[in-house]
Write a protein that holds these residues in place. Structure first.
Motif, mmCIF file in Angstrom:
data_model
loop_
_atom_site.group_PDB
_atom_site.id
_atom_site.type_symbol
_atom_site.label_atom_id
_atom_site.label_comp_id
_atom_site.label_asym_id
_atom_site.label_seq_id
_atom_site.Cartn_x
_atom_site.Cartn_y
_atom_site.Cartn_z
ATOM 1 N N GLY A 93 0.826 -1.193 0.000
ATOM 2 C CA GLY A 93 0.000 0.000 0.000
ATOM 3 C C GLY A 93 0.864 1.248 0.000
ATOM 4 O O GLY A 93 2.067 1.187 0.249
ATOM 5 N N THR A 94 0.240 2.371 -0.272
ATOM 6 C CA THR A 94 0.952 3.646 -0.373
ATOM 7 C C THR A 94 0.444 4.623 0.675
ATOM 8 O O THR A 94 -0.769 4.804 0.818
ATOM 9 C CB THR A 94 0.739 4.276 -1.763
ATOM 10 N N PRO A 95 1.344 5.276 1.418
ATOM 11 C CA PRO A 95 0.920 6.374 2.294
ATOM 12 C C PRO A 95 0.990 7.689 1.512
ATOM 13 O O PRO A 95 2.058 8.060 1.021
ATOM 14 C CB PRO A 95 1.956 6.342 3.418
ATOM 15 N N TYR A 96 -0.127 8.372 1.378
ATOM 16 C CA TYR A 96 -0.149 9.635 0.637
ATOM 17 C C TYR A 96 0.076 10.790 1.607
ATOM 18 O O TYR A 96 -0.761 11.066 2.461
ATOM 19 C CB TYR A 96 -1.470 9.787 -0.117
ATOM 20 N N ARG A 97 1.227 11.459 1.449
ATOM 21 C CA ARG A 97 1.638 12.466 2.424
ATOM 22 C C ARG A 97 1.534 13.899 1.902
ATOM 23 O O ARG A 97 1.581 14.834 2.689
ATOM 24 C CB ARG A 97 3.078 12.202 2.873
ATOM 25 N N THR A 98 1.435 14.064 0.590
ATOM 26 C CA THR A 98 1.462 15.423 0.045
ATOM 27 C C THR A 98 0.367 15.612 -0.990
ATOM 28 O O THR A 98 -0.162 14.654 -1.565
ATOM 29 C CB THR A 98 2.811 15.727 -0.628
ATOM 30 N N GLU A 99 0.062 16.874 -1.217
ATOM 31 C CA GLU A 99 -0.915 17.238 -2.247
ATOM 32 C C GLU A 99 -0.476 16.731 -3.620
ATOM 33 O O GLU A 99 -1.283 16.247 -4.411
ATOM 34 C CB GLU A 99 -1.062 18.761 -2.251
ATOM 35 N N ALA B 168 -1.256 13.199 -8.422
ATOM 36 C CA ALA B 168 -0.775 12.227 -9.408
ATOM 37 C C ALA B 168 -1.762 11.084 -9.644
ATOM 38 O O ALA B 168 -1.760 10.470 -10.708
ATOM 39 C CB ALA B 168 0.578 11.670 -8.964
ATOM 40 N N ILE B 169 -2.620 10.782 -8.654
ATOM 41 C CA ILE B 169 -3.577 9.690 -8.848
ATOM 42 C C ILE B 169 -4.938 10.204 -9.309
ATOM 43 O O ILE B 169 -5.824 9.417 -9.645
ATOM 44 C CB ILE B 169 -3.745 8.831 -7.574
ATOM 45 N N ARG C 230 -9.862 9.220 -7.674
ATOM 46 C CA ARG C 230 -9.227 8.277 -6.746
ATOM 47 C C ARG C 230 -8.944 8.937 -5.395
ATOM 48 O O ARG C 230 -9.063 8.308 -4.355
ATOM 49 C CB ARG C 230 -7.942 7.717 -7.344
ATOM 50 N N THR C 231 -8.577 10.215 -5.430
ATOM 51 C CA THR C 231 -8.344 10.942 -4.182
ATOM 52 C C THR C 231 -9.610 11.000 -3.345
ATOM 53 O O THR C 231 -9.590 10.736 -2.132
ATOM 54 C CB THR C 231 -7.842 12.367 -4.469
ATOM 55 N N ARG C 232 -10.719 11.324 -3.994
ATOM 56 C CA ARG C 232 -11.994 11.393 -3.277
ATOM 57 C C ARG C 232 -12.348 10.031 -2.667
ATOM 58 O O ARG C 232 -12.735 9.944 -1.498
ATOM 59 C CB ARG C 232 -13.099 11.856 -4.226
ATOM 60 N N ALA C 233 -12.204 8.976 -3.455
ATOM 61 C CA ALA C 233 -12.542 7.640 -2.966
ATOM 62 C C ALA C 233 -11.667 7.251 -1.776
ATOM 63 O O ALA C 233 -12.154 6.677 -0.788
ATOM 64 C CB ALA C 233 -12.392 6.619 -4.089
ATOM 65 N N ALA C 234 -10.379 7.570 -1.847
ATOM 66 C CA ALA C 234 -9.469 7.230 -0.749
ATOM 67 C C ALA C 234 -9.870 7.952 0.534
ATOM 68 O O ALA C 234 -9.864 7.358 1.624
ATOM 69 C CB ALA C 234 -8.038 7.588 -1.132
ATOM 70 N N CYS C 235 -10.229 9.227 0.431
ATOM 71 C CA CYS C 235 -10.598 10.003 1.612
ATOM 72 C C CYS C 235 -11.911 9.513 2.226
ATOM 73 O O CYS C 235 -12.053 9.464 3.453
ATOM 74 C CB CYS C 235 -10.698 11.479 1.263
ATOM 75 N N LEU C 236 -12.871 9.145 1.383
ATOM 76 C CA LEU C 236 -14.123 8.616 1.906
ATOM 77 C C LEU C 236 -13.895 7.262 2.576
ATOM 78 O O LEU C 236 -14.493 6.960 3.615
ATOM 79 C CB LEU C 236 -15.159 8.505 0.785
ATOM 80 N N ASN C 237 -13.027 6.443 1.994
ATOM 81 C CA ASN C 237 -12.698 5.166 2.631
ATOM 82 C C ASN C 237 -11.958 5.367 3.945
ATOM 83 O O ASN C 237 -12.061 4.540 4.860
ATOM 84 C CB ASN C 237 -11.865 4.299 1.681
ATOM 85 N N LEU C 238 -11.208 6.463 4.044
ATOM 86 C CA LEU C 238 -10.531 6.792 5.297
ATOM 87 C C LEU C 238 -11.563 6.990 6.408
ATOM 88 O O LEU C 238 -11.380 6.511 7.537
ATOM 89 C CB LEU C 238 -9.689 8.061 5.111
ATOM 90 N N ALA D 187 -5.682 19.051 -2.529
ATOM 91 C CA ALA D 187 -5.545 18.210 -3.720
ATOM 92 C C ALA D 187 -6.889 18.101 -4.433
ATOM 93 O O ALA D 187 -7.939 18.028 -3.788
ATOM 94 C CB ALA D 187 -5.046 16.818 -3.337
ATOM 95 N N PRO D 188 -6.894 18.099 -5.764
ATOM 96 C CA PRO D 188 -8.141 17.951 -6.508
ATOM 97 C C PRO D 188 -8.889 16.692 -6.085
ATOM 98 O O PRO D 188 -8.307 15.611 -5.988
ATOM 99 C CB PRO D 188 -7.669 17.845 -7.964
ATOM 100 N N GLY D 189 -10.177 16.854 -5.780
ATOM 101 C CA GLY D 189 -10.994 15.716 -5.406
ATOM 102 C C GLY D 189 -11.088 15.477 -3.911
ATOM 103 O O GLY D 189 -11.933 14.680 -3.465
ATOM 104 N N HIS D 190 -10.244 16.132 -3.112
ATOM 105 C CA HIS D 190 -10.268 15.923 -1.661
ATOM 106 C C HIS D 190 -11.554 16.503 -1.085
ATOM 107 O O HIS D 190 -11.821 17.686 -1.236
ATOM 108 C CB HIS D 190 -9.061 16.589 -1.010
#
Length: 340
Positions: A112-118, A123-124, A128-136, A263-266
């Motif tokens: 897995g990847t830890p996303y630390r920066t905007e 880049a994803i 995908r950014t939105r989905a990751a944050c909602l899953n968080l 980040a776009p989508g956050h």
């Protein structure tokens, strides 16, 4: 994987201990490297060429102050193993400091990847950014749904008076690093004390729950929650307040504090809070207090870093900028509390 001895980890001693405790687990010479990004405890990726593991130990030179974290982290991920909460499988805990010079524990390596920066999120892409944050958020709900008694964590902390103790603890931390006037910080601390909310039923609290403390796969699923050193039993909304704080869109150009919220989508903080409320069923009407407390706590942490910088006790780029950020965090805390 670097073959040199990483700082703070004697690979030969580690191999010997693993062979004694888990004969046959390791099938070849160990190689290892320090994983960058942790705030406190040190994290290493280790391999024998076939399998991979992760080793966690306290920072160099601070063994006694943080030795308990190893047992705490190992205990909580072991307890959560058979729940819906994604955690690495624990392999062993070693409290014998003679092995590598400090207590440590070993767990499985999780992809897995830890996303630390905007930039990493950009880049994803926005979707995908939105989905990751909602899953968080959804994963936080799963954590807070765990019955501590049922998983053997009924005595993991002292939930009674949790918020009051937290507020006093961070007030003491602030006093320990005072060497300049900070407008509004005492006002914020006092206001938080006057408006202390009634906590919901206690849950396992992560204590530092944010995007860069989880691993995410290429389907935006959370594969593991990491860095459990601040975990305890307490008020679950402290985790939500911290997540809301980290989801604020801050304008901190050139700041050494990484932020991903622009980040776009956050999703913005209000959407994450609403999703948590809907999925957990908890009353989040006092979330402004918890978010303001998160601003206060981070302001204290940053002031401590600034204090050590003025004493010449920090090295590396960016520390000279920390001090000027602290008043901004205090102001955000006051504004959040007033708006709530």
């Amino acid at each position: 994987m670097a073959s040199d001895q990483p700082p703070g980890l004697d690979l030969d001693a580690l191999r010997g201990h693993l062979d004694r405790v888990h004969p046959g687990l390791v099938r070849g010479p160990l190689e290892g490297r320090l994983i960058e990004g942790g705030r406190s405890n040190l994290t290493y990726a280790v391999t024998d060429g076939a399998d991979r593991w992760v080793v966690r130990r306290p920072p160099l030179g601070h063994v006694l102050a943080t030795a308990h974290d190893m047992k705490r982290e190992h205990r909580v991920i072991s307890a959560l193993r058979d729940t819906a909460v994604p955690v690495p499988n624990a392999v062993l805990l070693c409290e014998d400091e003679s092995v590598i010079g400090s207590p440590f524990y070993v767990m499985e390596f999780v992809e897995g990847t830890p996303y630390r920066t905007e930039g990493e999120l950009a880049a994803i892409g926005a979707e995908r950014t939105r989905a990751a944050c909602l899953n968080l958020v959804d994963t936080l709900v799963e954590l807070h749904a765990v019955d501590p008694q049922a998983v053997g964590l009924g005595d993991f902390g002292r939930p009674e008076g949790f918020l009051d103790r937290q507020l006093r603890r961070w007030g003491k931390q602030l006093d320990a690093s005072r060497n300049r006037d900070l407008a509004g910080v005492d006002e914020l601390h006092a206001a938080l004390g006057r408006e202390l909310p009634n906590s919901p039923a206690a849950t396992v609290v992560h204590g530092d729950y944010r995007l860069d403390n989880v691993l995410i796969d290429d389907r935006e699923q959370i594969t593991a929650i990491l860095d459990w050193e601040m975990s305890t039993l307490g008020d679950p909304l402290t985790d939500l307040g911290l997540l809301a704080m980290y989801s604020a869109r801050l304008q901190l150009p050139g700041s050494p504090i990484s932020t991903t919220a622009s980040a776009p989508g956050h999703p913005d903080a209000s959407e994450l809070i609403e999703r948590y409320a809907a999925r957990s069923g908890r009353d989040v009407s006092a979330v402004s207090w918890y978010t303001a407390f998160a601003w206060f706590k981070l302001a204290v942490i940053l002031e401590g870093i600034h204090y050590r910088y003025t004493l010449g006790q920090t090295v590396g780029p960016g520390f000279d900028r920390i001090g000027e950020l602290v008043p901004q965090f205090i102001e955000h805390g006051l504004t959040t509390l007033q708006e709530g």
